[in-house]
Design an enzyme around this catalytic site. Structure first.
Site, PDB file in Angstrom:
ATOM      1  N   GLU A  86      22.749  33.284  77.974  1.00 31.42           N
ATOM      2  CA  GLU A  86      22.023  32.049  77.794  1.00 31.42           C
ATOM      3  C   GLU A  86      22.629  31.070  76.667  1.00 31.42           C
ATOM      4  O   GLU A  86      22.380  29.895  76.838  1.00 31.42           O
ATOM      5  CB  GLU A  86      20.671  32.535  77.167  1.00 31.42           C
ATOM      6  CG  GLU A  86      19.711  33.243  78.596  1.00 31.42           C
ATOM      7  CD  GLU A  86      19.270  32.378  79.395  1.00 31.42           C
ATOM      8  OE1 GLU A  86      19.493  31.082  79.487  1.00 31.42           O
ATOM      9  OE2 GLU A  86      18.615  32.884  80.343  1.00 31.42           O
ATOM     10  N   ARG A  93      23.309  27.352  77.757  1.00 30.58           N
ATOM     11  CA  ARG A  93      22.666  26.290  77.128  1.00 30.58           C
ATOM     12  C   ARG A  93      23.259  25.783  75.785  1.00 30.58           C
ATOM     13  O   ARG A  93      23.125  24.436  75.723  1.00 30.58           O
ATOM     14  CB  ARG A  93      21.152  26.734  76.411  1.00 30.58           C
ATOM     15  CG  ARG A  93      20.525  27.468  77.851  1.00 30.58           C
ATOM     16  CD  ARG A  93      18.931  27.592  77.534  1.00 30.58           C
ATOM     17  NE  ARG A  93      18.291  28.681  78.285  1.00 30.58           N
ATOM     18  CZ  ARG A  93      17.135  28.844  78.474  1.00 30.58           C
ATOM     19  NH1 ARG A  93      16.216  28.107  77.793  1.00 30.58           N
ATOM     20  NH2 ARG A  93      16.672  29.708  79.312  1.00 30.58           N
ATOM     21  N   THR A 132      25.317  25.476  85.067  1.00 26.04           N
ATOM     22  CA  THR A 132      24.206  26.383  85.752  1.00 26.04           C
ATOM     23  C   THR A 132      22.795  25.992  84.909  1.00 26.04           C
ATOM     24  O   THR A 132      21.806  26.134  85.240  1.00 26.04           O
ATOM     25  CB  THR A 132      24.404  27.810  85.919  1.00 26.04           C
ATOM     26  OG1 THR A 132      23.352  27.832  86.772  1.00 26.04           O
ATOM     27  CG2 THR A 132      24.114  28.619  84.766  1.00 26.04           C
ATOM     28  N   GLU A 138      15.186  24.559  90.491  1.00 26.78           N
ATOM     29  CA  GLU A 138      15.934  24.736  91.372  1.00 26.78           C
ATOM     30  C   GLU A 138      15.746  23.938  92.889  1.00 26.78           C
ATOM     31  O   GLU A 138      16.672  23.443  93.476  1.00 26.78           O
ATOM     32  CB  GLU A 138      16.272  26.195  91.812  1.00 26.78           C
ATOM     33  CG  GLU A 138      16.776  26.979  90.649  1.00 26.78           C
ATOM     34  CD  GLU A 138      15.939  27.362  89.387  1.00 26.78           C
ATOM     35  OE1 GLU A 138      14.651  27.232  89.667  1.00 26.78           O
ATOM     36  OE2 GLU A 138      16.437  27.615  88.264  1.00 26.78           O
ATOM     37  N   ASP A 191      22.613  34.663  91.357  1.00 26.59           N
ATOM     38  CA  ASP A 191      22.907  33.287  91.518  1.00 26.59           C
ATOM     39  C   ASP A 191      24.113  32.520  91.152  1.00 26.59           C
ATOM     40  O   ASP A 191      24.711  31.972  91.877  1.00 26.59           O
ATOM     41  CB  ASP A 191      21.668  32.463  91.281  1.00 26.59           C
ATOM     42  CG  ASP A 191      21.068  32.979  89.771  1.00 26.59           C
ATOM     43  OD1 ASP A 191      21.773  33.324  89.014  1.00 26.59           O
ATOM     44  OD2 ASP A 191      19.753  32.490  89.641  1.00 26.59           O
TER      45      ASP A 191
END
Ligand code: NAG
Ligand code: NAG
Length: 570
Positions: free
Chosen positions: A207, A211, A561, A475, A339
């Site tokens: 993360e 991010r 992503t 998404e 994913d």
């Protein structure tokens, strides 16, 4: 005598002057006699006295009768003025607060004006401003905002302290949509942000990478402001000790102060495919821009390990031991825990200007295996979806997270040289985009659930209350965005617009946007969390879908992503 008295006195005072003129008037015009003048004069004097007394001594809202002498009157007057000033300021403050509490309504474009693309884009920008203003006012510097309780929200994936996750995740979007003052303020905050001294405890390597490192790299890519690149490198450097395992597969959690790292307790020594598989875009870009090769090396090591090991039926299980590089349980998914592994294989090939052909080959093989084993069509309406698999048991569940795969397929088709293959993946993208749309329109809110099932009795819905929530995930809109860019079919803009209206209707809270607990309830409870990815992803894709293709053209930019755009290195 009284007249002369007043005449003399009247030369010195306004009141005397006034009375003098009264008596003159009585005498001259009305022709009154002197005793009558006296009566009228005394009467007028009395009236004037009453008026003057009232003017000076009547209480102005307190015990002002104590003020008798002239000095006291001045003091009193000053006191009254000051108090009035205070009261005026209090009133202004109250009005300001009231105005803040009730944000100015967003000017709504005419509903049905589908050709008013600019109006819809402006509308999305206003939503971004509303959400940002709430964060700025009530949670500045915190992870995220609780929009209804109007305070900061903390989430353990970011560690503890004022991590400013929302600022870093949002800044490229603020810049893109032209919220200039907001961007400048965010930039100032980041400039003085010292990650290592502010953030405490264990943070998620994945993360923090997608991010923080990703967010800073993208705003650097957009502005070429080196400050952002330096911050990205500082934070990525904090993550490096997590890669010091016997295999080079990084641990999931790292302690910012001690540098000690570990896997999740529940993962039992295993790393997660989507997590260690979503490092390379950021780390390669960072090494390329800083000239420091360490990051790219760490990412390449992971890829080397994965290239070498045997894939059961060409599939990638979601658990891998960090110490032995052996697979854990054979669980497969296109959604959570898998994913972005697939996404990053494709995007690594694109980000290198299609030079990394080895990665493209691995992507082709992986996606082919997934299609063969996990792609199904519903019995009722032939809706396409990727199921999950546990060993050999197939679970016919499709996740909101897995809806990204439609966009990935479309992006593949846009870059694929073999036209037969390109056509196939465009179709796959369209079908996934449609399935995810079905999951939206089959709910009371027009918003889709976290995951949904397929069986003889259920299609693209869920009956599990624990799967019925929506947390501002992007998404589905992400896939519609790629479909819009690839096909220019207006229906994708229309679907996105309907989501905008549903966000307004169900997710708009007191000072920002919130997730909802049950999409099947027409008056759903809100979860009171404004996720940082609302800015990074959902708002960005919504804004872009109503923008021209020349804003972040897909042959020059690739999104990580978390929807942070990096420049393709041609
Ligand atoms: C960054 O990438 C470009 C394009 O591939 C390449 O020409 C350049 O040498 C790279 N820079 C570094 C420091 O790796
Ligand atoms: C394109 O892909 C198809 C399907 O995989 C294959 O049969 C065909 O030979 C390919 N065409 C070229 C020119 O490589």
């Amino acid at each position: 005598m009284w007249r002369s008295l007043f005449v003399n006195y009247g030369k010195q005072t306004k009141i005397g002057e006034f009375l003098y003129y009264v008596s003159q008037t009585c005498h001259g015009i009305m022709g009154l006699r002197s005793h009558e003048q006296l009566v009228v004069g005394v009467g007028v004097l009395f009236l004037v006295t009453v008026c003057v007394t009232a003017f000076f001594f009547l209480p102005a809202g307190g015990a002002d009768l104590y003020f008798r002498d002239e000095h006291a009157i001045q003091v009193r007057d000053t006191f009254v003025r000051e108090r009035e000033e205070v009261r005026r300021k209090q009133q202004e403050e109250l009005i300001r607060k009231a105005e803040e509490a009730i944000p100015a309504p967003i000017p709504k474009p005419e509903i049905g004006a589908a050709d008013d693309v600019e109006g819809r884009r402006t509308y999305v920008k206003q939503m971004i401003k509303f959400a940002w203003d709430g964060y700025r006012r009530y949670a500045w510097g915190e992870n995220e905002l609780k929009p209804n309780s109007k305070q900061g929200h903390s989430s353990s994936i970011f560690g503890y302290g004022k991590t400013g996750a929302t600022i870093i995740d949002a800044i490229d979007t603020l810049y893109l949509v032209g919220l200039k003052e907001e961007y400048e303020e965010a930039r100032k905050w980041i400039e003085t942000f010292d990650y290592k001294s502010v953030v405490k405890g264990d943070v998620s390597v994945f993360e923090t990478n997608i991010r923080f490192v990703g967010g800073l790299l993208s705003i650097y890519a957009l502005t070429e402001d080196k400050m952002f690149l330096e911050k990205a490198e500082q934070i990525a450097t904090v993550l490096l000790p997590a890669f010091e395992t016997s295999t080079g597969i990084p641990n999931a959690l790292i302690n910012v102060q001690s540098g000690r790292s570990k896997t999740y307790n529940w993962a039992n020594g295993k790393a997660i495919l989507s997590e260690y598989g979503s490092i390379q875009l950021e780390f390669d870009y960072l090494s390329n821009q800083t000239g420091n090769p360490i990051f790219a090396k760490k990412a390449q090591k992971i890829r080397d390990v994965l290239s070498e090991i045997e894939k059961p039926d060409g599939l990638y299980p979601i658990y891998l031991s960090v110490e032995t590089a052996k697979w854990g349980q054979h669980h497969y998914s296109m959604g959570a825990m898998a994913d972005s592994w697939y996404e990053y294989l494709l995007k690594q090939w694109i980000a290198t200007g299609k030079k990394d052909t080895k990665t493209k080959l691995e992507y082709d093989e992986a996606i082919f295996a997934m299609e063969k084993k996990l792609l199904f069509k519903s019995e009722q309406n032939s809706l396409w979806y990727f199921a999950k698999m546990f060993g050999t048991r197939v679970e016919h569940t499709f996740e909101h997270l897995a809806c990204f795969s439609g966009g990935m397929a479309v992006l593949h088709s846009m870059n694929e040289p073999n036209q037969t293959v390109a056509k196939h993946y465009l179709e796959l993208g369209k079908e996934i985009g449609k399935t995810c749309h079905e999951s939206y329109i089959r709910s009371a809110t027009g918003i889709g659930p976290e995951s949904f099932q397929f069986s003889a009795s259920i299609e693209a819905k869920t009956e599990r209350s624990q799967d019925s929530y929506y947390i501002l995930r992007p998404e589905v809109v992400e896939t519609w965005f790629y479909l819009w860019r690839a096909t220019k079919d207006e229906k994708y803009r229309q679907w996105a617009w309907e989501h905008v209206l549903n966000l307004e209707k169900y997710c708009r809270g007191k000072s920002g946007y919130s997730g909802i607990r049950n999409v099947y309830n027409s008056s759903p409870d809100q979860d009171d969390v404004q996720q940082s990815f609302l800015f990074a992803e959902l708002f960005k894709y919504l804004y872009l879908i109503f923008s021209d293709d020349s804003i972040l053209p897909l042959d020059q930019w690739v999104f990580n992503t978390e929807a942070h755009p990096f420049r393709i290195r041609h």
